[in-house]
Design a protein around this motif. Structure first.
Motif, PDB file in Angstrom:
ATOM      1  N   HIS A   1       0.724  -1.146  -0.086  1.00 50.25           N
ATOM      2  CA  HIS A   1      -0.090   0.065  -0.118  1.00 50.25           C
ATOM      3  C   HIS A   1       0.884   1.284   0.025  1.00 50.25           C
ATOM      4  CE1 HIS A   1      -4.201   1.518   1.524  1.00 50.25           C
ATOM      5  NE2 HIS A   1      -3.783   2.263   0.605  1.00 50.25           N
TER       6      HIS A   1
ATOM      7  N   LYS B   1       3.487   0.603   2.855  1.00 51.63           N
ATOM      8  CA  LYS B   1       3.195  -0.332   3.852  1.00 51.63           C
ATOM      9  C   LYS B   1       2.947  -1.912   3.261  1.00 51.63           C
ATOM     10  CE  LYS B   1       1.561   2.976   6.964  1.00 51.63           C
ATOM     11  NZ  LYS B   1       2.329   2.763   8.304  1.00 51.63           N
TER      12      LYS B   1
ATOM     13  N   ARG C   1       0.722  -4.806   3.576  1.00 47.05           N
ATOM     14  CA  ARG C   1      -0.694  -5.333   4.161  1.00 47.05           C
ATOM     15  C   ARG C   1      -1.129  -6.567   4.383  1.00 47.05           C
ATOM     16  NH1 ARG C   1      -4.031  -0.743   4.040  1.00 47.05           N
ATOM     17  NH2 ARG C   1      -5.404  -2.005   5.338  1.00 47.05           N
TER      18      ARG C   1
END
Length: 272
Positions: free
Chosen positions: A33, A148, A150
Motif C-alpha cells: 500500500h 506499507k 498489508r
C-alpha cells in the motif's frame, strides 16, 4: 437550486481475458500500500478531472504496468474536492483525492503481493512538484509518503517474509517530513541501500532547509546539527546510521574486550 454531486465512470479496458496462473499467484491476503500526501500543488491541476485522470494513467500504466479496468471520478458540490479512482482486474486500485482550495492532493495505491511502488514515488514528486503554486522548484512542495505491507503475511514463504525487513517498516512505512533514497545498488553479495531521514528527534524539515541557506541563521552557521540521519541497509536490514554509530561500534568492540582475560592496551585505527 441545490447542487448535485457529479459522478462519472469510464471503462478503460474491457478485455476479460485473464492469466489464470498470475491470478492464482496474487490471490492471497497480502499486498503493498502506497500512501502519499502532497501540499502546494497548483489549484488549476487539482480542479481538472481530465488532468488528474491522465496522471493516474501515466503513473500506474506507463510506469508500473498496472492496467486499469475502470476509472471513476466524483466532484463534490459547490466546487469542492475532486476524487479520481481506478480499479484493475487483479485487485489493484489507485485513488487521488484533491482539495483545490488548499493545494492538497493525496494518493492511495494498493497492489497485490508482488507490487512494489517505491519507483513511483519520485515520479509522483516530479509530476505534482513541477506544478507547485508558486511555480518555482519541486522542493517547494511538501510531500510525505509511506509504503506499507498489508494483509496477513503468514501465507508468505520464508523468502518473501525476509523481504519485509527493517527498511520496509522504517523509514519506508512511516510518514515523515523528509526521507530520500540516496543510493541503491546490488553488489555480488547483497542489496545496498542508503537513506537520508529526518526524524522528530533530529529537528524539523524547516530547520534542515535553513541549514542549507546562507541567511546567517543559527541553523546555517551550524548545519552539522541539523543534518538528516543517514542510514545504511544491507538486504533491507539496518546496518549503521549517522546518529547510532556509538551503539554500532560498541557492538563491535565489547564482545572482544569481554572475551579477553586482561585487556591492557588497545589500538584505535581509523578513529578520525
Amino acid at each position: 437550486e441545490a447542487d448535485e454531486d457529479e459522478d462519472e465512470m469510464d471503462v478503460v479496458d474491457d478485455d476479460e481475458d485473464e492469466d489464470d496462473e498470475d491470478e492464482e499467484e496474487e490471490d492471497r491476503p497480502v499486498g503493498n500500500h502506497l500512501l502519499v500526501d502532497i501540499h502546494g500543488v497548483d489549484r488549476g491541476l487539482l480542479e481538472s478531472e481530465e488532468k488528474l485522470k491522465d496522471i493516474i494513467l501515466q503513473l500506474v500504466e506507463e510506469k508500473h504496468d498496472f492496467h486499469l479496468k475502470y476509472v471513476y471520478s466524483h466532484r463534490a458540490p459547490r466546487g469542492g474536492n475532486v476524487l479520481i479512482g481506478g480499479v484493475s482486474k487483479r485487485k489493484h486500485h489507485v485513488w487521488l483525492h484533491s482539495w483545490p482550495d488548499e493545494g492538497v492532493v493525496t494518493l492511495d495505491m494498493f497492489g497485490a503481493r508482488s507490487s512494489n511502488f517505491f519507483t513511483i514515488v519520485p515520479e509522483v514528486e516530479r509530476v505534482f512538484g513541477a506544478t507547485a503554486q508558486n511555480k518555482t522548484e519541486a522542493s517547494d512542495t511538501t510531500i510525505r509518503w509511506a509504503h506499507k505491507p498489508r494483509g496477513f503475511h503468514d501465507s508468505l514463504s520464508e523468502a518473501e517474509k525476509n523481504e519485509l525487513a527493517d527498511l520496509h517498516w522504517f523509514p519506508a512505512g512511516v510518514m515523515l517530513d523528509y526521507k530520500k533514497e540516496v543510493a541503491s545498488t546490488q553488489s555480488p553479495f547483497q542489496q545496498i541501500s542508503i537513506w537520508d531521514v529526518m526524524t522528530p528527534d533530529r529537528g524539523t524539515l524547516g530547520s534542515y532547509q535553513r541549514s542549507l541557506s546562507n541567511d546567517d541563521s543559527y541553523e546555517s552557521l551550524h548545519p552539522e546539527l541539523f543534518e538528516p540521519d543517514r542510514i545504511v541497509f544491507l538486504d533491507g536490514l539496518l546496518q549503521s546510521r549517522r546518529v547510532g554509530d556509538a551503539a554500532y561500534h560498541e557492538a563491535l568492540v565489547h564482545p572482544t574486550l569481554f572475551a579477553h582475560p586482561n585487556p591492557r592496551r588497545a589500538a584505535i585505527i581509523g578513529g578520525g
